[in-house]
Scaffold this active site. Structure first.
Site, PDB file in Angstrom:
ATOM      1  N   LYS A   9      48.682  29.112  32.607  1.00  0.00           N
ATOM      2  CA  LYS A   9      49.375  28.354  31.554  1.00  0.00           C
ATOM      3  C   LYS A   9      50.701  29.010  31.163  1.00  0.00           C
ATOM      4  CE  LYS A   9      45.300  26.040  29.622  1.00  0.00           C
ATOM      5  NZ  LYS A   9      44.485  25.793  28.395  1.00  0.00           N
ATOM      6  N   TYR A  49      46.154  15.781  30.685  1.00  0.00           N
ATOM      7  CA  TYR A  49      45.101  16.011  29.673  1.00  0.00           C
ATOM      8  C   TYR A  49      44.655  14.701  29.006  1.00  0.00           C
ATOM      9  CZ  TYR A  49      44.996  21.187  29.662  1.00  0.00           C
ATOM     10  OH  TYR A  49      44.793  22.515  29.980  1.00  0.00           O
ATOM     11  N   PHE A  57      44.021  18.206  18.557  1.00  0.00           N
ATOM     12  CA  PHE A  57      44.885  19.214  19.179  1.00  0.00           C
ATOM     13  C   PHE A  57      45.720  18.654  20.349  1.00  0.00           C
ATOM     14  CE2 PHE A  57      40.649  19.610  21.173  1.00  0.00           C
ATOM     15  CZ  PHE A  57      40.968  19.477  22.511  1.00  0.00           C
ATOM     16  N   ARG A  85      35.242  28.820  35.889  1.00  0.00           N
ATOM     17  CA  ARG A  85      34.981  28.667  34.446  1.00  0.00           C
ATOM     18  C   ARG A  85      34.399  29.965  33.872  1.00  0.00           C
ATOM     19  NH1 ARG A  85      37.001  24.251  31.793  1.00  0.00           N
ATOM     20  NH2 ARG A  85      35.190  24.213  30.438  1.00  0.00           N
ATOM     21  N   THR A  91      36.707  28.848  25.795  1.00  0.00           N
ATOM     22  CA  THR A  91      38.008  28.264  25.419  1.00  0.00           C
ATOM     23  C   THR A  91      38.728  29.120  24.376  1.00  0.00           C
ATOM     24  OG1 THR A  91      37.030  26.081  25.797  1.00  0.00           O
ATOM     25  CG2 THR A  91      39.112  26.151  24.593  1.00  0.00           C
ATOM     26  N   ARG A 102      40.388  35.098  29.520  1.00  0.00           N
ATOM     27  CA  ARG A 102      40.805  34.693  28.171  1.00  0.00           C
ATOM     28  C   ARG A 102      40.563  35.798  27.157  1.00  0.00           C
ATOM     29  NH1 ARG A 102      38.705  28.451  28.806  1.00  0.00           N
ATOM     30  NH2 ARG A 102      40.728  27.526  29.312  1.00  0.00           N
ATOM     31  N   ASN A 112      45.495  29.946  25.624  1.00  0.00           N
ATOM     32  CA  ASN A 112      44.358  30.692  26.175  1.00  0.00           C
ATOM     33  C   ASN A 112      44.507  31.018  27.668  1.00  0.00           C
ATOM     34  OD1 ASN A 112      43.979  28.140  27.132  1.00  0.00           O
ATOM     35  ND2 ASN A 112      41.994  27.806  26.185  1.00  0.00           N
ATOM     36  N   HIS A 115      43.696  27.524  32.797  1.00  0.00           N
ATOM     37  CA  HIS A 115      42.885  26.297  32.854  1.00  0.00           C
ATOM     38  C   HIS A 115      42.067  26.299  34.134  1.00  0.00           C
ATOM     39  CE1 HIS A 115      41.853  22.008  33.166  1.00  0.00           C
ATOM     40  NE2 HIS A 115      42.217  22.125  34.432  1.00  0.00           N
ATOM     41  N   GLU A 126      42.461  16.457  39.259  1.00  0.00           N
ATOM     42  CA  GLU A 126      43.474  17.476  38.924  1.00  0.00           C
ATOM     43  C   GLU A 126      44.181  18.021  40.173  1.00  0.00           C
ATOM     44  OE1 GLU A 126      41.469  20.308  36.396  1.00  0.00           O
ATOM     45  OE2 GLU A 126      41.289  18.832  34.779  1.00  0.00           O
TER      46      GLU A 126
END
Ligand code: ATP
Ligand code: MG
Length: 143
Positions: A9, A49, A57, A85, A91, A102, A112, A115, A126
């Site tokens: 990110k 998204y 958010f 993950r 998150t 994270r 964070n 992704h 994606e």
């Protein structure tokens, strides 16, 4: 073998830890089979998204994701979706387990660091959002 999409990110790119984020996955045995740096427009972020449209958010998330360049990559390996993950952590970085990306590099529930696709259906959408078939390396290719 499974493929998943990761995004380093904009906070991680700004903090100069893009390579560090990808190295967490490589050290876990996942292979980068496609990668590029992109700077999303807000409209791109909203489309990526779309599942979060309507959440409180969403607007702020799309501003953040279009606020600077990010690195998008396809990772390949056994159970890649679930393993990515796990390696990312929860998150909210404050709740992410020790040793996760994270936990170390995230600074807020929004910023964070990384992704990862959350299901096979998300991964398919994606990966296709960012990469064409020709841009994804076939590790078994000979000629
Ligand atoms: P990602 O989809 O980015 O891999 P995730 O699956 O862990 O993260 P989601 O619930 O899909 O989390 O939320 C997508 C992203 O939206 C989060 O990674 C985070 O950047 C942001 N986000 C999620 N919840 C909040 C919140 N309560 N406040 C601010 N930002 C949030
Ligand atoms: Mg998600």
């Amino acid at each position: 073998m499974e493929r998943t999409l990761t995004i380093v990110k904009p906070d991680s790119v700004a903090n100069n830890v893009a390579g560090e984020v990808l190295s967490y996955f490589e050290r876990a045995g996942l292979r980068v089979v496609a990668a590029k740096m992109v700077w999303l427009t807000k409209r791109d972020a909203e489309a990526f998204y779309y599942v979060h449209k309507g959440k409180p958010f969403y607007d702020s998330l799309c501003d953040f994701m279009s606020g600077g360049p990010c690195v998008v990559a396809v990772l390949e390996g056994a159970n890649a979706i679930a393993r990515v993950r796990e390696i990312m952590g929860a998150t909210d970085p404050a709740k992410a387990a020790a040793g996760t990306i994270r936990n170390k590099l995230g600074t807020s529930i929004q910023e964070n660091a990384v992704h990862g696709s959350d299901s096979a259906a998300s991964a398919e959408f994606e990966i296709g959002f960012f990469f064409s078939r020709l841009e994804i390396m076939q590790t078994e290719r000979k000629g």
